[in-house]
Design an enzyme around this catalytic site. Structure first.
Site, PDB file in Angstrom:
ATOM      1  CE  LYS A   1       7.011  32.434 -11.311  1.00 22.39           C
ATOM      2  NZ  LYS A   1       5.824  31.603 -11.017  1.00 22.39           N
TER       3      LYS A   1
ATOM      4  CB  SER B   1       2.625  30.615 -11.897  1.00 24.11           C
ATOM      5  OG  SER B   1       3.416  30.914 -13.027  1.00 24.11           O
TER       6      SER B   1
END
Length: 246
Positions: free
Chosen positions: A122, A77
């Site tokens: 993230k 990701s």
């Protein structure tokens, strides 16, 4: 004339000189330290070697708990800055003294109750008060009315987002996205969940400052300048129907 040297009475106001210790033996302080070390190592298998290893382990545990912690990248990701299997060093002191996460920081956080029962990594796109919108006429994310060019770190071929959104980040929370937008479960996927996909700042474990393994991929993680021109959040940026404090 009497020229013989006359003996003089010793000045008793000063103590006699202490004889120099030429025995080579440690003084009282040295003996006490040696005795303490002997007592500590006497009951340990392996003696001083075992004590040294235990002290090293205690040091590493302290660093891991309060200062820095390694984190292994579990998914793609955050490609291509971070690849599956990379180990990053998470700086747990980065936000301990008043400074909060900034737009562009790569953070590791506890996703329990928001993303899942695990730690996630993230990039911060919006901080408390920010109005984050996808997308402008050129397909770029806008933060507080400013379009952001994320091409320097997005995964090649990915668009900033195929999911439209228009949110205001509540105070004390963060809007986070993965760099590999087409392969990232992030704030966009939890807009309808409790908290609206926004991560509490209190759940941030730390900032990822660098890749430490594998060595061929090691290096510092720098905050991109893409968000530098984003203005501070305005008080009246909340879109219709959005509660900026809930």
């Amino acid at each position: 004339m009497d020229t013989e040297a006359q003996p003089t009475e010793r000045d008793r106001s000063f103590p006699p000189d202490r004889p120099e210790d030429t025995s080579g033996r440690p003084g009282p302080e040295g003996r006490s330290r040696s005795a303490l070390l002997s007592r500590l190592t006497r009951g340990l298998p392996g003696g001083r070697i075992t004590l040294t290893l235990l002290l090293c382990l205690l040091f590493l545990l302290t660093v891991n708990t309060y200062v820095a912690r390694p984190f292994q990248i579990p998914s793609g990701s955050m490609e291509q800055a971070l690849r599956v299997g990379d180990r990053v060093l998470v700086n747990k002191m980065a936000y301990r003294f008043g400074a909060g996460p900034r737009r562009g920081d790569v953070i590791v956080f506890d996703g329990t109750g928001y993303f899942g029962e695990a730690a996630y990594i993230k990039r911060v796109v919006g901080v408390g008060g920010d109005h984050v919108v996808c997308c402008d006429g050129e397909g770029r994310i806008r933060v507080n009315g400013r379009s952001v060019d994320e091409s320097g770190f997005l995964y090649p071929g990915d668009s900033p987002s195929t999911v439209p959104f228009d949110v205001v980040v509540p105070d004390g929370r963060l809007f986070v996205l993965g760099d590999h937008r087409s392969d990232s479960s992030d704030s966009r996927d939890h807009l309808g969940s409790p908290g609206g996909g926004m991560i509490p700042v209190d759940d941030v474990i730390g900032r990822a400052d660098g890749i430490v393994w594998p060595l061929r991929h090691a290096g510092r993680l720098h905050r991109p300048d893409a968000y530098e021109r984003v203005p501070a959040a305005a008080a009246d940026t909340a879109p219709a129907g959005v509660d900026a404090h809930g």
